[in-house]
Design an enzyme around this catalytic site. Structure first.
Site, PDB file in Angstrom:
ATOM      1  N   GLU A 187       0.822  -1.209   0.000  1.00  0.00           N
ATOM      2  CA  GLU A 187       0.000   0.000   0.000  1.00  0.00           C
ATOM      3  C   GLU A 187       0.853   1.256   0.000  1.00  0.00           C
ATOM      4  O   GLU A 187       0.391   2.336  -0.335  1.00  0.00           O
ATOM      5  CB  GLU A 187      -0.922   0.014   1.223  1.00  0.00           C
ATOM      6  CG  GLU A 187      -1.995  -1.073   1.193  1.00  0.00           C
ATOM      7  CD  GLU A 187      -2.912  -0.952  -0.010  1.00  0.00           C
ATOM      8  OE1 GLU A 187      -3.364   0.178  -0.312  1.00  0.00           O
ATOM      9  OE2 GLU A 187      -3.168  -1.976  -0.669  1.00  0.00           O
ATOM     10  N   THR A 188       2.108   1.117   0.416  1.00  0.00           N
ATOM     11  CA  THR A 188       3.040   2.244   0.432  1.00  0.00           C
ATOM     12  C   THR A 188       4.337   1.845  -0.255  1.00  0.00           C
ATOM     13  O   THR A 188       4.699   0.665  -0.293  1.00  0.00           O
ATOM     14  CB  THR A 188       3.348   2.710   1.870  1.00  0.00           C
ATOM     15  OG1 THR A 188       3.756   1.573   2.655  1.00  0.00           O
ATOM     16  CG2 THR A 188       2.133   3.354   2.512  1.00  0.00           C
ATOM     17  N   LEU A 189       5.042   2.831  -0.795  1.00  0.00           N
ATOM     18  CA  LEU A 189       6.314   2.582  -1.468  1.00  0.00           C
ATOM     19  C   LEU A 189       7.440   2.447  -0.443  1.00  0.00           C
ATOM     20  O   LEU A 189       7.279   2.758   0.732  1.00  0.00           O
ATOM     21  CB  LEU A 189       6.606   3.737  -2.433  1.00  0.00           C
ATOM     22  CG  LEU A 189       5.573   3.948  -3.543  1.00  0.00           C
ATOM     23  CD1 LEU A 189       5.819   5.286  -4.253  1.00  0.00           C
ATOM     24  CD2 LEU A 189       5.617   2.805  -4.548  1.00  0.00           C
ATOM     25  N   CYS A 191      12.681  -2.055   3.589  1.00  0.00           N
ATOM     26  CA  CYS A 191      13.534  -1.114   4.333  1.00  0.00           C
ATOM     27  C   CYS A 191      12.723  -0.006   4.993  1.00  0.00           C
ATOM     28  O   CYS A 191      12.805   0.202   6.202  1.00  0.00           O
ATOM     29  CB  CYS A 191      14.575  -0.514   3.401  1.00  0.00           C
ATOM     30  SG  CYS A 191      15.657   0.693   4.191  1.00  0.00           S
ATOM     31  N   LYS A 232      15.190   1.688  13.289  1.00  0.00           N
ATOM     32  CA  LYS A 232      16.033   2.766  13.815  1.00  0.00           C
ATOM     33  C   LYS A 232      15.222   3.723  14.681  1.00  0.00           C
ATOM     34  O   LYS A 232      15.736   4.290  15.657  1.00  0.00           O
ATOM     35  CB  LYS A 232      16.694   3.539  12.671  1.00  0.00           C
ATOM     36  CG  LYS A 232      17.559   2.697  11.752  1.00  0.00           C
ATOM     37  CD  LYS A 232      18.471   1.745  12.513  1.00  0.00           C
ATOM     38  CE  LYS A 232      19.065   0.678  11.618  1.00  0.00           C
ATOM     39  NZ  LYS A 232      18.168  -0.432  11.303  1.00  0.00           N
ATOM     40  N   VAL A 277      18.983 -24.657  17.258  1.00  0.00           N
ATOM     41  CA  VAL A 277      17.572 -24.748  17.624  1.00  0.00           C
ATOM     42  C   VAL A 277      16.946 -25.856  16.782  1.00  0.00           C
ATOM     43  O   VAL A 277      17.012 -25.832  15.552  1.00  0.00           O
ATOM     44  CB  VAL A 277      16.844 -23.415  17.368  1.00  0.00           C
ATOM     45  CG1 VAL A 277      15.347 -23.563  17.643  1.00  0.00           C
ATOM     46  CG2 VAL A 277      17.432 -22.315  18.235  1.00  0.00           C
ATOM     47  N   HIS A 329      38.816  18.818  16.493  1.00  0.00           N
ATOM     48  CA  HIS A 329      38.932  18.390  17.886  1.00  0.00           C
ATOM     49  C   HIS A 329      37.928  19.176  18.747  1.00  0.00           C
ATOM     50  O   HIS A 329      37.795  20.391  18.576  1.00  0.00           O
ATOM     51  CB  HIS A 329      40.344  18.652  18.397  1.00  0.00           C
ATOM     52  CG  HIS A 329      40.520  18.378  19.866  1.00  0.00           C
ATOM     53  ND1 HIS A 329      40.660  17.092  20.357  1.00  0.00           N
ATOM     54  CD2 HIS A 329      40.560  19.208  20.942  1.00  0.00           C
ATOM     55  CE1 HIS A 329      40.780  17.150  21.675  1.00  0.00           C
ATOM     56  NE2 HIS A 329      40.733  18.433  22.051  1.00  0.00           N
TER      57      HIS A 329
END
Length: 463
Positions: free
Chosen positions: A36-38, A42, A51, A235, A442
């Site tokens: 439904e979304t681009l 990711c 993130k 496992v 620095h």
């Protein structure tokens, strides 16, 4: 005459970037996407939402576990998980909507649905046929299933990476199957929010493919943070009993089995190319033993006019690698010379501290010839010291004869940003001396890279 000059199949980081670049170069371009979304995995359920949760959970952890108190800021945080999820969804909505805006701006047509080839120059999407002079396959990847462990994200007990982003409450005990990037990142989110986290890894170390020193140091840091590791452990199955999961595990080399009970199990053992359903055979294409589409240096498949990029082709499954391939591929189709250096693709683990690397590991570099190595600890870096971020180091690997930098690896709070300098240096063939004699501001974390480069020559200043 074909309907389009180019149809891109998939709107993840590689696909949407390729479509935009092609349109910028004057090609009549369409992009097929079934979501439904681009933005693909990711932006919708991967890099971006994870993130957002990592960043928010870092703030909570700093407040809850004394890091802020050490700097004179005393607070007693209260977790509002619904709001935390809300800001994650807002980030996804804004960025995916941004891609839709860019499609309209650049006149890229969004064909909604799933594509299947009907010939080498035509596809079917939702019962309608489309033809093109060129196709780019950019369908990305999906979670690799683990036999004997059935994922059901709706229940929230045994989940994959998508389900782990949507947990309605903090699990008392989360078991992560797989000690790779995604498992450690999502495990970090829930550990910071209060979960006990156990990582079960088949190999004898976490973070496969990364530099040996980085893997060992990362293991120590994660243990200090409260992670429990069961390495060299397999496992063999999982059962849901009520609101708990019971895992059956045994030593990878063989031995007595044991059970682990958890409130949530995250299956994170890798990803596999999305090629099923494309009807590649109708276009004359086949996949290799790993399910990937083989390409040449310019991203051409064996069929003229069909190209492939990103997670469906050999190489690391990284969003930025797919983006660069998308740009280069579109430029090649438009008659330009698309360039990407696959030897200089950085990798980042967005834990705290971050872990990053580019180029060869020390082990791989040694296998190729004689090398020199310089290391510098973050605890000796003035900015890391003032920020109470002593963990980690920077490591520079160079060729012993030419001093050309072969690889850079680092663990630091901003390693993901620091690694860009190393990538640029390597792209232009820099030596460790070049980095060592380049003035760095620095106080900054990046001075640690300068000092590590100086250490290659045996002359760091602050160590």
């Amino acid at each position: 005459m074909a309907d389009f000059d180019l149809i891109v199949i998939g709107s993840g980081p590689g696909g949407y970037v390729a479509a935009i670049r092609a349109a910028q170069l004057g090609l009549k371009t369409a992009c097929v996407e079934s979501r439904e979304t681009l933005g693909g995995t990711c932006l919708n359920v991967g890099c971006i939402p994870s993130k957002a949760m990592l960043h928010a959970s870092e703030y909570f952890d700093a407040a809850a576990n004394g890091a802020m108190a050490a700097m004179g800021i005393k607070v007693k945080p209260e977790l509002d998980l619904d709001t935390m999820h809300g800001q994650r969804r807002d980030a996804v909505k804004g960025l995916t909507g941004g891609i839709e805006f860019l499609f309209k701006k650049n006149k890229v047509e969004w064909i909604k649905g799933r594509a299947a080839f009907t010939s080498a120059n035509s596809i079917d999407v939702a019962g309608k046929s489309y033809t093109a002079e060129n196709f780019i396959i950019a369908t990305g990847s999906s979670v690799t299933p683990l036999p004997g462990v059935e994922v059901d994200n709706a229940k929230g007990i045994i989940v994959d990476s998508t389900g782990a982003l949507e947990l309605a409450k903090v699990p008392a005990h989360m078991v992560v199957i797989g000690g790779g990037v995604i498992g450690l990142e999502l495990g970090s989110v829930w550990r910071r929010l209060g979960a006990k986290v156990t990582v079960v890894e088949f190999l004898d170390q976490i973070l496969p493919g990364m530099d040996g020193d980085v893997r060992k140091e990362a293991n120590k840091i994660f243990k200090k943070q409260g992670f429990e590791f069961k390495l060299s452990t397999k496992v063999t199955g999982a059962q849901v009993k009520g609101k708990k999961a019971v895992l059956s595990v045994e030593p990878a080399a063989g031995g007595a089995a044991e059970s682990i009970e958890a409130d949530c199990v995250l299956v994170s053992i890798g990803r596999r190319p999305n090629t099923d359903g494309l009807a590649l055979d109708k276009a004359g294409l086949a996949v290799n033993a790993r399910g990937q589409i083989e390409i040449d240096h310019d991203f051409r498949t064996t069929i003229p006019g069909i190209w492939a990029i990103g997670d469906v082709v050999p190489g690391p499954m990284l969003a930025h690698k797919a983006e660069d391939e998308g740009i280069a591929c579109a430029e090649n189709i438009a008659g330009l010379t698309g360039i990407i250096n696959h030897d200089v693709i950085p990798s980042v683990v967005y834990t705290a501290p971050e872990i990053a690397g580019v180029g060869l590991t020390e082990e791989a570099a040694k296998a190729k010839g004689e090398i020199k190595v310089g290391k510098f600890p973050m605890m000796a870096n003035s900015r890391a010291k003032t920020n109470h971020e002593p963990d980690g180091f920077v490591k520079v690997i160079s060729d012993a004869a030419t001093d050309r930098v072969l690889g850079v690896w680092c663990i630091a709070s901003v390693a993901g940003t620091m690694i860009a300098e190393a990538a640029i240096a390597m792209e232009f063939g820099a030596t460790s001396e070049d980095i060592a004699y380049t003035c760095h501001a620095h106080p900054t974390h990046s001075e640690a890279l300068k000092e590590a480069a100086m250490a290659v020559q045996g002359k760091p200043i602050h160590m």
